[in-house]
Design an enzyme around this catalytic site. Structure first.
Site, PDB file in Angstrom:
ATOM      1  N   ASP A 187     -18.746 -44.956   6.528  1.00  0.00           N
ATOM      2  CA  ASP A 187     -19.548 -46.130   6.165  1.00  0.00           C
ATOM      3  C   ASP A 187     -20.240 -46.000   4.816  1.00  0.00           C
ATOM      4  OD1 ASP A 187     -18.836 -47.175   8.653  1.00  0.00           O
ATOM      5  OD2 ASP A 187     -20.551 -46.227   9.633  1.00  0.00           O
TER       6      ASP A 187
ATOM      7  N   LYS B 142     -16.734 -47.716   1.395  1.00  0.00           N
ATOM      8  CA  LYS B 142     -15.370 -47.530   0.858  1.00  0.00           C
ATOM      9  C   LYS B 142     -14.650 -48.866   0.685  1.00  0.00           C
ATOM     10  CE  LYS B 142     -14.441 -44.874   4.402  1.00  0.00           C
ATOM     11  NZ  LYS B 142     -15.781 -44.770   5.030  1.00  0.00           N
TER      12      LYS B 142
ATOM     13  N   ALA C  75     -12.213 -47.408  12.160  1.00  0.00           N
ATOM     14  CA  ALA C  75     -12.737 -47.756  10.841  1.00  0.00           C
ATOM     15  C   ALA C  75     -13.224 -49.202  10.818  1.00  0.00           C
ATOM     16  CB  ALA C  75     -11.648 -47.579   9.791  1.00  0.00           C
ATOM     17  N   GLY C  76     -14.239 -49.453  10.021  1.00  0.00           N
ATOM     18  CA  GLY C  76     -14.700 -50.821   9.761  1.00  0.00           C
ATOM     19  C   GLY C  76     -15.076 -50.867   8.292  1.00  0.00           C
ATOM     20  N   HIS C  77     -14.245 -51.508   7.479  1.00  0.00           N
ATOM     21  CA  HIS C  77     -14.457 -51.531   6.024  1.00  0.00           C
ATOM     22  C   HIS C  77     -14.832 -52.951   5.599  1.00  0.00           C
ATOM     23  CE1 HIS C  77     -11.673 -47.775   5.543  1.00  0.00           C
ATOM     24  NE2 HIS C  77     -12.737 -47.550   6.294  1.00  0.00           N
ATOM     25  N   THR C  78     -16.035 -53.099   5.089  1.00  0.00           N
ATOM     26  CA  THR C  78     -16.542 -54.440   4.778  1.00  0.00           C
ATOM     27  C   THR C  78     -16.340 -54.801   3.304  1.00  0.00           C
ATOM     28  OG1 THR C  78     -18.286 -53.849   6.336  1.00  0.00           O
ATOM     29  CG2 THR C  78     -18.580 -55.912   5.117  1.00  0.00           C
TER      30      THR C  78
ATOM     31  N   ARG D   9       3.667 -34.793  21.770  1.00  0.00           N
ATOM     32  CA  ARG D   9       5.034 -35.334  21.651  1.00  0.00           C
ATOM     33  C   ARG D   9       5.409 -36.324  22.746  1.00  0.00           C
ATOM     34  NH1 ARG D   9       6.836 -29.399  21.116  1.00  0.00           N
ATOM     35  NH2 ARG D   9       4.944 -29.379  22.369  1.00  0.00           N
TER      36      ARG D   9
ATOM     37  N   ARG E  19     -23.338 -50.328  16.636  1.00  0.00           N
ATOM     38  CA  ARG E  19     -24.399 -49.366  16.968  1.00  0.00           C
ATOM     39  C   ARG E  19     -25.302 -49.138  15.753  1.00  0.00           C
ATOM     40  NH1 ARG E  19     -20.993 -44.257  18.941  1.00  0.00           N
ATOM     41  NH2 ARG E  19     -19.543 -45.086  17.391  1.00  0.00           N
TER      42      ARG E  19
ATOM     43  N   ARG F 294     -27.001 -47.192  12.921  1.00  0.00           N
ATOM     44  CA  ARG F 294     -26.615 -45.925  12.299  1.00  0.00           C
ATOM     45  C   ARG F 294     -27.836 -45.048  12.126  1.00  0.00           C
ATOM     46  NH1 ARG F 294     -23.354 -49.262   7.789  1.00  0.00           N
ATOM     47  NH2 ARG F 294     -21.439 -49.657   8.945  1.00  0.00           N
TER      48      ARG F 294
HETATM   49  P1  GDP Z   1     -16.991 -48.331   4.843  1.00  0.00           P
HETATM   50  O1  GDP Z   1     -16.633 -48.060   6.255  1.00  0.00           O
HETATM   51  O2  GDP Z   1     -17.161 -47.078   4.036  1.00  0.00           O
HETATM   52  O3  GDP Z   1     -16.076 -49.310   4.161  1.00  0.00           O
HETATM   53  O4  GDP Z   1     -18.432 -49.008   4.868  1.00  0.00           O
HETATM   54  P2  GDP Z   1     -18.927 -50.186   5.877  1.00  0.00           P
HETATM   55  O5  GDP Z   1     -18.325 -51.453   5.444  1.00  0.00           O
HETATM   56  O6  GDP Z   1     -18.759 -49.771   7.294  1.00  0.00           O
HETATM   57  O7  GDP Z   1     -20.479 -50.145   5.620  1.00  0.00           O
HETATM   58  C1  GDP Z   1     -21.024 -50.366   4.368  1.00  0.00           C
HETATM   59  C2  GDP Z   1     -22.015 -51.538   4.472  1.00  0.00           C
HETATM   60  O8  GDP Z   1     -22.806 -51.594   3.308  1.00  0.00           O
HETATM   61  C3  GDP Z   1     -21.325 -52.896   4.540  1.00  0.00           C
HETATM   62  O9  GDP Z   1     -22.134 -53.762   5.290  1.00  0.00           O
HETATM   63  C4  GDP Z   1     -21.273 -53.339   3.084  1.00  0.00           C
HETATM   64  O10 GDP Z   1     -21.252 -54.767   2.935  1.00  0.00           O
HETATM   65  C5  GDP Z   1     -22.557 -52.773   2.571  1.00  0.00           C
HETATM   66  N1  GDP Z   1     -22.564 -52.353   1.159  1.00  0.00           N
HETATM   67  C6  GDP Z   1     -21.584 -51.750   0.437  1.00  0.00           C
HETATM   68  N2  GDP Z   1     -22.028 -51.413  -0.787  1.00  0.00           N
HETATM   69  C7  GDP Z   1     -23.316 -51.813  -0.851  1.00  0.00           C
HETATM   70  C8  GDP Z   1     -24.348 -51.712  -1.845  1.00  0.00           C
HETATM   71  O11 GDP Z   1     -24.160 -51.178  -2.924  1.00  0.00           O
HETATM   72  N3  GDP Z   1     -25.570 -52.222  -1.519  1.00  0.00           N
HETATM   73  C9  GDP Z   1     -25.832 -52.817  -0.309  1.00  0.00           C
HETATM   74  N4  GDP Z   1     -27.051 -53.275  -0.082  1.00  0.00           N
HETATM   75  N5  GDP Z   1     -24.891 -52.913   0.642  1.00  0.00           N
HETATM   76  C10 GDP Z   1     -23.657 -52.404   0.385  1.00  0.00           C
HETATM   77  P1  IMO Z   2     -15.311 -45.929   8.568  1.00  0.00           P
HETATM   78  O1  IMO Z   2     -13.891 -45.857   8.063  1.00  0.00           O
HETATM   79  C1  IMO Z   2     -18.528 -44.092  10.875  1.00  0.00           C
HETATM   80  C2  IMO Z   2     -17.315 -41.636  14.311  1.00  0.00           C
HETATM   81  C3  IMO Z   2     -17.729 -42.149  15.675  1.00  0.00           C
HETATM   82  C4  IMO Z   2     -17.867 -40.832  16.424  1.00  0.00           C
HETATM   83  C5  IMO Z   2     -16.742 -39.980  15.847  1.00  0.00           C
HETATM   84  C6  IMO Z   2     -15.482 -39.966  16.712  1.00  0.00           C
HETATM   85  O2  IMO Z   2     -15.803 -47.295   8.820  1.00  0.00           O
HETATM   86  O3  IMO Z   2     -16.185 -45.104   7.679  1.00  0.00           O
HETATM   87  P2  IMO Z   2     -13.563 -41.732  17.192  1.00  0.00           P
HETATM   88  O4  IMO Z   2     -13.635 -43.108  17.787  1.00  0.00           O
HETATM   89  O5  IMO Z   2     -12.981 -41.687  15.818  1.00  0.00           O
HETATM   90  O6  IMO Z   2     -12.925 -40.742  18.111  1.00  0.00           O
HETATM   91  O7  IMO Z   2     -15.106 -41.284  17.080  1.00  0.00           O
HETATM   92  O8  IMO Z   2     -16.438 -40.544  14.586  1.00  0.00           O
HETATM   93  N1  IMO Z   2     -16.550 -42.598  13.481  1.00  0.00           N
HETATM   94  C7  IMO Z   2     -17.069 -43.268  12.437  1.00  0.00           C
HETATM   95  N2  IMO Z   2     -18.334 -43.316  11.955  1.00  0.00           N
HETATM   96  N3  IMO Z   2     -17.538 -44.771  10.252  1.00  0.00           N
HETATM   97  C8  IMO Z   2     -16.267 -44.695  10.690  1.00  0.00           C
HETATM   98  O9  IMO Z   2     -15.234 -45.218  10.010  1.00  0.00           O
HETATM   99  C9  IMO Z   2     -15.988 -43.958  11.860  1.00  0.00           C
HETATM  100  N4  IMO Z   2     -14.872 -43.708  12.579  1.00  0.00           N
HETATM  101  C10 IMO Z   2     -15.228 -42.865  13.551  1.00  0.00           C
HETATM  102  O10 IMO Z   2     -18.940 -42.869  15.608  1.00  0.00           O
HETATM  103  O11 IMO Z   2     -19.074 -40.214  16.069  1.00  0.00           O
HETATM  104 MG    MG Z   3     -17.330 -48.496   8.208  1.00  0.00          MG
END
Ligand code: GDP
Ligand code: IMO
Ligand code: MG
Length: 423
Positions: A12, A15, A38-41, A142, A300, A302
């Site tokens: 998070d 990325k 993963a959750g990439h915003t 496997r 959840r 963080r």
């Molecule tokens: P990722 O999993 O690494 O792609 O990150 P996430 O998307 O799970 O979480 C990053 C959160 O921070 C998202 O809600 C983004 O919209 C937000 N975000 C990303 N860069 C910035 C920043 O520079 N400033 C702020 N305030 N929010 C950001």
């Molecule tokens: P992005 O790509 C943050 C964490 C889970 C748990 C551990 C194992 O958005 O950064 P899993 O379901 O993979 O077996 O869970 O890894 N976890 C993450 N935490 N960002 C993520 O992905 C995650 N993917 C898994 O919370 O602690």
């Molecule tokens: Mg994420």
């Protein structure tokens, strides 16, 4: 030049936003590990997109996106993601989305066993319950079902039957659960397979002929969730580190000159496991609120803490990082004082090398003056308040890796270059 981008903390780091920005200069964006944990915003044109499986480059219509052989794919999640994107007017077709026939399928029994194991274990991991670990476990045992089997009716039926023969008794005996009926799983999943089939190909062969293209590899999770380099056992089940980009993508003929590490200006973690700079109380509340620190996948809250440079130093080594990107600097905007961990202590003594375990580790902090200003609209590094510049310059000097970009807000446009010429 090809680029791999990885998270340097516990995921998070932002990325998704950075991939969306960097992919302007590439042709192909590739996911090489993980799944819909993963959750990439990305926030673009006032719309919020959260990507779980599809590379964040899909918003750019001239880019090809690849789900590589190291990814575990939940078919329902994938199809839902495609549906949401199409509804938002984003074009997704077999021309701009390629899925490796070697990627593995997350089946319903993987999701259920993920939850059941967490309930039963004393040492809980706090997984996303998406079936990631059990699917990777089947891969190495496997007995996994690969994309190539999934889209072939006969092969899928054979593999599914074989899995249920072994797994149903485990569900009944170990967990007192009902188990799965072949026909209902097969009927539902073969319909999903039919919809996914057009996207599936041998991605290695396909891209072997396209080596002149520019590739960007999108890491998921973060370095300390890596199965080997991470805070085991509180990790995910895949190789998150940059060196897995080639293997996990199945595109080993690509050179990885740029190895970009993304770190938040502070630290967060979701799930269980050690976290030396973790905060409680008012500053935790502030970071959670100001930074919107709630999981993009599970919602959840963080866990939050100060920036940990001892941790980043290690991440730079294990990924061979040669560029840094700092995100969410704006979030620190209203703090009078900001702390940064430089070193660790254990039992009152400074720890020389990076410790085997982060349990019982205490941080040694340096304190910085805050800047008390909204910086999200600043477009030029030189315009940042001097305290913010001081913070960034210190990070760069301490880690001995140049910072290329600084993200100062959620939006696509809220990013600035540290020095001229970076792209
Ligand atoms: P990722 O999993 O690494 O792609 O990150 P996430 O998307 O799970 O979480 C990053 C959160 O921070 C998202 O809600 C983004 O919209 C937000 N975000 C990303 N860069 C910035 C920043 O520079 N400033 C702020 N305030 N929010 C950001
Ligand atoms: P992005 O790509 C943050 C964490 C889970 C748990 C551990 C194992 O958005 O950064 P899993 O379901 O993979 O077996 O869970 O890894 N976890 C993450 N935490 N960002 C993520 O992905 C995650 N993917 C898994 O919370 O602690
Ligand atoms: Mg994420």
């Amino acid at each position: 030049m090809n680029t791999v981008l990885v998270g340097l903390q516990w995921g998070d780091e932002g990325k998704g936003k950075i991939i969306d920005y960097l992919c302007r200069n590439v042709d192909v964006v590739v996911r090489f590990q993980g799944g819909n944990n993963a959750g990439h915003t990305v926030i673009a044109n006032q719309k919020k997109f959260v990507f779980h499986l599809i590379p964040s480059g899909i918003l750019h219509k001239d880019k090809i996106c690849v789900i590589g052989q190291g990814v575990v794919v939940d078919p329902e999640v994938l199809l839902n993601e495609i549906k949401i994107l199409k509804k938002a007017g984003v074009s997704v077709s077999s021309k701009n989305l390629k899925i490796s026939n070697f990627s593995h399928i997350i089946m319903p029994y993987h999701r259920i066993i993920d939850s059941l194991r967490e309930q039963k274990r004393v040492q809980k991991i706090g997984t996303t319950k998406r079936g990631i670990g059990p699917c990777y476990k089947d891969r190495v045992s496997r007995c996994g079902i690969r994309m190539g089997d999934f889209i072939d009716k006969k092969s899928f039926a054979f593999k599914l039957k074989d899995n249920l023969r072994e797994k149903n008794p485990i569900f009944k005996d170990a967990y007192q659960q009902k188990g799965f009926k072949f026909s209902s799983v097969y009927n539902k999943y073969s319909k999903l397979a039919k919809k996914i089939k057009p996207f599936v190909c041998d991605t290695t062969e396909y891209f072997y002929k396209k080596q002149d293209k520019k590739f960007l590899f999108e890491g998921a999770q973060g370095t300390f969730l890596d199965i080997d380099a991470g805070t085991y056992p509180f990790v995910t089940s895949s190789s998150v580190v940059a060196s897995n980009a080639l293997l996990g993508s199945g595109l080993p003929f690509v050179n990885l000159k740029k190895r970009v590490g993304v770190a938040k200006a502070y630290t967060t973690r979701v799930g269980e496991g050690p976290f030396p700079t973790e905060l409680k109380g008012k500053i935790l509340d502030y970071l959670q609120d100001e930074g919107g620190e709630y999981g993009a996948t599970t919602g959840r809250p963080r866990r939050c803490g100060w920036l940990d440079l001892a941790l980043l130093k290690r991440a730079i080594k294990v990924n061979s990082i040669n560029r840094l990107i700092i995100t969410k600097l704006d979030v620190l905007g209203n703090l009078a004082k900001i702390k940064v961990c430089l070193k660790y202590k254990k039992n009152g003594k400074i720890v020389k090398n990076f410790p085997y375990s982060l349990e019982k580790i205490k941080p040694v902090y340096k304190e910085f003056k805050g800047w008390n200003k909204d910086i999200s609209k600043i477009k030029n590094f030189s315009r940042l308040p001097k305290e913010a510049k001081n913070y960034l310059n210190f990070i760069e000097k301490y880690l001995k890796v140049p910072i290329s970009f600084i993200s100062v807000g959620k939006d696509r446009e809220e990013i600035l270059k540290k020095r001229r010429g970076e792209n």
